[in-house]
Scaffold this motif. Structure first.
Motif, mmCIF file in Angstrom:
data_model
loop_
_atom_site.group_PDB
_atom_site.id
_atom_site.type_symbol
_atom_site.label_atom_id
_atom_site.label_comp_id
_atom_site.label_asym_id
_atom_site.label_seq_id
_atom_site.Cartn_x
_atom_site.Cartn_y
_atom_site.Cartn_z
ATOM 1 N N ASN A 20 -8.853 4.487 6.008
ATOM 2 C CA ASN A 20 -8.642 5.759 6.733
ATOM 3 C C ASN A 20 -7.496 6.554 6.107
ATOM 4 N N LEU A 48 -4.502 5.892 5.279
ATOM 5 C CA LEU A 48 -3.081 5.729 5.598
ATOM 6 C C LEU A 48 -2.324 5.441 4.310
ATOM 7 N N THR A 105 -8.567 14.555 9.499
ATOM 8 C CA THR A 105 -8.404 14.340 10.941
ATOM 9 C C THR A 105 -9.740 13.987 11.593
ATOM 10 N N ARG A 112 -10.782 10.471 10.518
ATOM 11 C CA ARG A 112 -10.007 9.416 11.182
ATOM 12 C C ARG A 112 -10.444 9.222 12.631
ATOM 13 N N ALA A 113 -10.914 10.315 13.247
ATOM 14 C CA ALA A 113 -11.377 10.204 14.632
ATOM 15 C C ALA A 113 -12.591 9.278 14.730
ATOM 16 N N PHE A 156 -3.592 -2.194 14.981
ATOM 17 C CA PHE A 156 -2.453 -2.649 14.184
ATOM 18 C C PHE A 156 -1.947 -4.016 14.649
ATOM 19 N N ASN A 188 1.398 -0.839 18.530
ATOM 20 C CA ASN A 188 1.761 0.585 18.423
ATOM 21 C C ASN A 188 1.203 1.446 19.531
ATOM 22 N N TYR A 240 1.732 3.940 22.728
ATOM 23 C CA TYR A 240 2.746 4.957 22.995
ATOM 24 C C TYR A 240 3.583 4.474 24.177
ATOM 25 N N HIS A 258 5.848 5.673 26.081
ATOM 26 C CA HIS A 258 6.168 6.543 27.209
ATOM 27 C C HIS A 258 4.951 6.858 28.067
ATOM 28 N N VAL A 298 -8.418 15.485 21.022
ATOM 29 C CA VAL A 298 -9.210 15.609 19.796
ATOM 30 C C VAL A 298 -10.669 15.962 20.107
ATOM 31 N N LYS A 338 7.424 3.813 11.585
ATOM 32 C CA LYS A 338 6.416 4.623 10.904
ATOM 33 C C LYS A 338 5.018 4.332 11.451
ATOM 34 N N THR A 339 4.812 3.105 11.882
ATOM 35 C CA THR A 339 3.484 2.734 12.375
ATOM 36 C C THR A 339 3.121 3.460 13.667
ATOM 37 N N GLN A 340 4.131 3.961 14.391
ATOM 38 C CA GLN A 340 3.841 4.747 15.594
ATOM 39 C C GLN A 340 3.162 6.066 15.220
ATOM 40 N N GLU A 376 1.427 6.415 12.470
ATOM 41 C CA GLU A 376 0.119 6.022 11.929
ATOM 42 C C GLU A 376 -0.886 5.759 13.043
ATOM 43 N N ALA A 377 -0.397 5.160 14.132
ATOM 44 C CA ALA A 377 -1.300 4.872 15.248
ATOM 45 C C ALA A 377 -1.858 6.172 15.809
ATOM 46 N N ALA A 378 -0.999 7.176 15.973
ATOM 47 C CA ALA A 378 -1.442 8.451 16.527
ATOM 48 C C ALA A 378 -2.390 9.159 15.553
ATOM 49 N N LEU A 379 -2.024 9.179 14.264
ATOM 50 C CA LEU A 379 -2.879 9.830 13.267
ATOM 51 C C LEU A 379 -4.237 9.144 13.182
ATOM 52 N N SER A 380 -4.238 7.823 13.353
ATOM 53 C CA SER A 380 -5.484 7.060 13.242
ATOM 54 C C SER A 380 -6.485 7.404 14.332
ATOM 55 N N THR A 381 -5.993 7.920 15.470
ATOM 56 C CA THR A 381 -6.938 8.285 16.524
ATOM 57 C C THR A 381 -7.496 9.690 16.308
ATOM 58 N N GLY A 382 -7.092 10.349 15.226
ATOM 59 C CA GLY A 382 -7.629 11.671 14.924
ATOM 60 C C GLY A 382 -6.719 12.813 15.344
ATOM 61 N N LEU A 383 -5.543 12.488 15.872
ATOM 62 C CA LEU A 383 -4.599 13.567 16.183
ATOM 63 C C LEU A 383 -4.104 14.182 14.875
ATOM 64 N N THR A 384 -3.829 15.494 14.890
ATOM 65 C CA THR A 384 -3.245 16.124 13.712
ATOM 66 C C THR A 384 -1.760 15.774 13.668
ATOM 67 N N GLN A 394 0.008 17.586 16.431
ATOM 68 C CA GLN A 394 -0.230 16.950 17.733
ATOM 69 C C GLN A 394 0.541 15.642 17.857
ATOM 70 N N VAL A 446 3.421 12.677 20.923
ATOM 71 C CA VAL A 446 3.886 11.287 20.851
ATOM 72 C C VAL A 446 5.341 11.203 20.382
#
Lengths: 258, 241
Positions: free
Chosen positions: A64, A66, A89, A92-93, A99, A103, A105, A107, A121, B129-131, B133-141, B144, B149
């Motif tokens: 993907n 990375l 983008t 990747r979706a 991971f 990872n 979120y 919060h 998305v 950094k992996t935080q 990557e996790a967000a980008l991997s779900t398709g967020l720009t 975003q 995040v």
């Protein structure tokens, strides 16, 4: 059963969703991936194993993008990753990534972790996204944890939320980068069970793992990587019982001995 | 002859009115400058961490040029140097709308924005950094990922240093007296000039700053506890561990 179905499918129409062609990657002077050629079919479960530092994680992270590559070509779902017009983008979706360190979120609640990408998305209305998330939490076995924050979940539960988060995008491919390596032993199985269910449902999966019992049961194909090269690949039965390469034998004897 | 204390100068004549007016101007100046500083700090702090080099360089240029020049010099610069260089109609508008206040607010905002920027950058860089990557991997720009995040986590983490910097901003608003903004310190000096009671006037000013800062610090500590991320560090005294 699975393997039998795939064997016939392979002979007739092997439709690759991931293709590596002569892929090379360096980290500075370090040549981490060497001339990688690999094709992964739709619905196939590929387990990548190898000693630490062999390039397994790097390889899966290239899928993907990375990690960028320096030469060769990777094609995912018909899209060339080197194409300057590629909508990264959007691609990747379609690819779920799980991971080693979860990872999530920190919060956001489990529910919010899962619904964020579908809402932002895919533009899914919130009620629909929450319905989907609730279903997924049931599927990964923790329906009662929707309102929990990551810090209040065990490692195994966090990883299952992470899997649900990836599945919420209804991906075509799921990538797992050592999903159980950071877990206490008693939590490993709950995660592997979710992954086995996924495999049974026909998800295309690429899994980097040291869980050889899981690999033997679930994989359609084993890929052994050492020093950035694919040393051997094959069906799990032959891979585990009659490895061809000396290096594979050595590796297997080390990790299967106890 | 010993100094004759006369505290009544603080509530006779115009003094009380001046102090209140000064307090109000200090609060307005600081609040507007804080909004400017927070906005500039968040945007430039985030930009310094992006992979696209020209944007990161632009943000770095802003930070380095504003935090490495004394605030007083920036006040003079925006008040004395810039307006005459502007086109006539703009000048007229500025002189008709309290240019002292505007120049002071702008100087204070951009100066502390540069310092906020460093706090934000430090906060972002403390997130693995992996935080991202996790967000980008779900398709967020990337945008975003920052907005939904990374910044929400960062802003919670940086409350203690940001509180400190906010108090610095409030205290530094007193520098605006040098360009004739009638804020609290200016008014204190005015009372002193009219009554020749420096001790009383400055004590009043000192106490007002002290109470303001302590109040803000207490509010921020409450906010920090309210928005704390479960399982992450909230400010707790060692004895409570």
């Amino acid at each position: 059963m699975r393997s039998g179905i795939l064997q016939s499918a392979e002979r007739t129409n092997f439709t690759p969703v991931v293709e590596f062609h002569q892929v090379n990657k360096w980290f500075g002077p370090l040549h981490v991936l060497k001339q990688i050629n690999l094709k992964i079919a739709k619905g196939e479960v590929v387990v990548i194993c190898g000693p630490s530092g062999s390039g397994k994680s790097t390889l899966i992270r290239c899928i993907n993008r990375l990690e960028p590559i320096q030469s060769g070509e990777i094609i995912v779902d018909g899209e060339r990753l080197s194409d300057p017009a590629l909508d990264l983008t959007a691609l990747r979706a379609e690819i779920g990534f799980v991971f080693q360190q979860f990872n999530l979120y920190p919060h956001l609640t489990a529910m919010q972790n899962i619904t964020l990408a579908p809402i932002k998305v895919r533009n899914l209305p919130r009620p629909q996204a929450e319905k989907l998330a609730t279903k997924l939490l049931v599927r990964v076995g923790i329906p009662d944890k929707a309102q929990a924050y990551p810090a209040n979940l065990s490692g195994g539960q966090q990883q299952r939320v992470a899997i649900a988060r990836a599945l919420a995008m209804q991906p075509k491919i799921m990538l797992f980068d050592e999903p159980t390596s950071a877990l206490d032993p008693e939590m490993i199985n709950e995660v592997l069970e979710v992954m086995s269910d996924l495999a049974r449902e026909g998800m295309t999966m690429v899994v980097v793992t040291h869980e050889m019992g899981f690999a033997r049961r679930v994989a359609d194909r084993m890929v052994f990587l050492d020093e950035g090269q694919i040393i051997e690949e094959g069906r799990p039965e032959s891979f585990f019982t009659a490895p061809k390469s000396e290096r594979t034998k050595q590796f297997l004897s080390k990790i299967l001995s106890h | 002859m010993a100094y004759q204390f006369d505290w009544s100068v603080l509530w006779t004549g115009q003094s009380g009115f001046w102090l209140l007016q000064g307090l109000f101007t200090t609060l307005r100046l600081s609040a507007l400058a804080w909004l400017l500083a927070a906005g500039l700090g968040i945007v430039s702090g985030a930009l310094r961490t992006v992979a696209f080099k020209p944007l990161a360089a632009l943000a770095a240029l802003y930070v380095e040029s504003f935090r490495n020049v004394p605030l007083l010099v920036w006040m003079f610069f925006w008040y004395f140097a810039v307006p005459p260089a502007l086109p006539g109609p703009v000048q007229d508008w500025l002189y008709g709308h309290g240019i002292e206040f505007l120049a002071g607010m702008f100087a204070l905002g951009v100066y502390h924005g540069a310092r906020f920027s460093e706090i934000i950058r430090g906060g972002i860089q403390s997130i693995p950094k992996t935080q991202f990557e996790a967000a980008l991997s779900t398709g967020l720009t990337t945008a975003q990922t920052y907005r939904l995040v990374i910044l929400p986590i960062t802003l919670r983490l940086i409350i203690p240093p940001a509180t400190n910097e906010s108090l610095n901003l409030l205290k530094n608003s007193s520098v605006a007296l040098t360009i004739s903004v009638a804020e609290l310190t200016f008014q204190t000096r005015q009372i002193e000039a009219y009554t020749a009671k420096a001790f009383e006037a400055l004590t009043a000013g000192t106490l007002i700053y002290l109470v303001l800062c302590l109040t803000i610090a207490a509010i921020m500590a409450r906010v920090e506890r309210r928005v704390a991320i479960p399982g992450m560090i909230a400010r707790v005294s060692p004895a409570e561990h």
